[in-house]
Write a protein that holds these residues in place. Structure first.
Motif, PDB file in Angstrom:
ATOM      1  N   SER A 112       0.341  10.820  10.427  1.00 35.05           N
ATOM      2  CA  SER A 112      -0.617  10.365   9.405  1.00 35.05           C
ATOM      3  C   SER A 112      -0.070   9.174   8.640  1.00 35.05           C
ATOM      4  O   SER A 112      -0.797   8.212   8.364  1.00 35.05           O
ATOM      5  CB  SER A 112      -0.943  11.501   8.426  1.00 35.05           C
ATOM      6  N   VAL A 113       1.216   9.220   8.283  1.00 42.62           N
ATOM      7  CA  VAL A 113       1.832   8.118   7.529  1.00 42.62           C
ATOM      8  C   VAL A 113       1.904   6.867   8.397  1.00 42.62           C
ATOM      9  O   VAL A 113       1.575   5.756   7.941  1.00 42.62           O
ATOM     10  CB  VAL A 113       3.233   8.518   7.007  1.00 42.62           C
ATOM     11  N   SER A 141       0.831  -1.215   0.000  1.00 41.62           N
ATOM     12  CA  SER A 141       0.000   0.000   0.000  1.00 41.62           C
ATOM     13  C   SER A 141       0.862   1.262   0.000  1.00 41.62           C
ATOM     14  O   SER A 141       0.453   2.302  -0.518  1.00 41.62           O
ATOM     15  CB  SER A 141      -0.905   0.019   1.237  1.00 41.62           C
ATOM     16  N   GLY A 142       2.055   1.161   0.577  1.00 43.11           N
ATOM     17  CA  GLY A 142       2.936   2.316   0.721  1.00 43.11           C
ATOM     18  C   GLY A 142       3.301   2.967  -0.600  1.00 43.11           C
ATOM     19  O   GLY A 142       3.554   4.178  -0.652  1.00 43.11           O
ATOM     20  N   ALA A 160      -1.471   5.445   8.554  1.00 43.99           N
ATOM     21  CA  ALA A 160      -1.853   4.843   7.271  1.00 43.99           C
ATOM     22  C   ALA A 160      -1.300   3.423   7.156  1.00 43.99           C
ATOM     23  O   ALA A 160      -2.000   2.497   6.722  1.00 43.99           O
ATOM     24  CB  ALA A 160      -1.354   5.706   6.111  1.00 43.99           C
ATOM     25  N   PHE A 201       0.963   5.612  -1.097  1.00 47.48           N
ATOM     26  CA  PHE A 201       1.213   6.738  -0.192  1.00 47.48           C
ATOM     27  C   PHE A 201       2.293   7.652  -0.780  1.00 47.48           C
ATOM     28  O   PHE A 201       2.203   8.884  -0.701  1.00 47.48           O
ATOM     29  CB  PHE A 201       1.660   6.257   1.199  1.00 47.48           C
TER      30      PHE A 201
END
Length: 284
Positions: free
Chosen positions: A266-267, A189-190, A270, A193
């Motif tokens: 936030s990261v 998923s990163g 996530a 991001f």
């Protein structure tokens, strides 16, 4: 092992790769990325076969000289290593269909997010060799990050076969299964991001007056360059960040604004959310 012996071993592994028949069940981005990475190594397109229920994604495989079919059982029957690259909810259906055709010497590699080794081994014949793998999209350009975990019947040699096949896809690491969902959240998923950050960088430049196309081009190069420097220098990200900050300069002002916006928290959140979602898929 000395350098000559090591070179001979690598040559033997490469020769073995060229002989292996590789099957993919599923023709999505993950399958395409892995297949493309393999082809940049010693795997021959004639030795790869891909199955999918529709022809929608098969064209790009055919352009690489790879055989395509609509039959999952055909892929399993004609392969030494089978990658199960379908959506997680389809795994039980697919494995129940192909299970009668799975042989003990075959290596079954699942790239389905959240589907545990225990579930895979339960769905396949007893003593099946099962490996769980989580790649990411940059495999398409041979810059992927791939983590795999071996099942109860998968030996070190089976892991070595997979590692050799994937060596041109990017960084390949073996670890405990507990890390797979974390890797999904951080790296699978990163990637998205990072794209969001690159998009925001470019939009910031557009806001300040730079043409959009140029801003996006420079943003992508900035992300690429920063990533390569981080990987190749071996330095901690905090050290590299500090290296860019001159006292009272532009960077520290920008970083202060990012910290005020809570970008770090936030990261981290996530990655946590994506990891928990992967674990939730596994529980289902």
């Amino acid at each position: 092992m000395d350098m000559v012996s090591n070179n001979i071993q690598i040559k033997m592994d490469q020769d073995a790769d060229a002989q292996l028949r590789i099957g993919f069940i599923g023709a999505g981005n993950m399958a395409f990325g892995i297949a493309k990475g393999m082809l940049s190594g010693n795997v021959l397109p004639i030795n790869i076969n891909v199955s999918a229920p529709s022809s929608t994604n098969q064209g790009r495989f055919q352009e690489l000289g790879i055989s395509v079919t609509h039959s999952n059982t055909e892929v399993v029957s004609g392969s030494d290593v089978v990658f199960v690259a379908v959506k997680p909810h389809l795994v039980p259906l697919v494995l129940s269909e192909v299970s009668p055709h799975v042989q003990q010497k075959q290596i079954i590699v699942s790239v389905a997010a959240g589907v545990t080794l225990a579930v895979l081994e339960e769905l396949l014949p007893e003593n099946s060799i099962v490996i769980r793998l989580m790649p990411n999209l940059p495999c398409v350009v041979q810059e992927g990050a791939l983590l795999f975990a071996r099942g109860a019947n998968a030996k070190q040699e089976d892991g070595a076969v997979l590692r050799s096949l994937l060596r041109c896809c990017g960084l390949v690491v073996e670890g405990p299964e507990a890390w797979i969902d974390i890797h999904t959240g951080m790296s699978g998923s990163g990637v998205a991001f990072v794209y969001l950050f690159a998009e925001a960088l470019a939009e910031g430049a557009v806001k300040m007056g730079m043409p959009s196309a140029l801003a996006h081009s420079i943003a992508s190069q900035t992300v690429l360059g920063a990533g390569r420097l981080l990987r190749d220098s071996g330095k901690h990200p905090a050290q590299l960040r500090s290296d860019v900050c001159t006292p009272g300069g532009t960077t520290i002002y920008g970083l202060h604004t990012l910290e005020q916006g809570g970008v770090r928290a936030s990261v981290m959140s996530a990655v946590e959310s994506a990891t928990e979602k992967a674990r939730e898929l596994g529980r289902k």
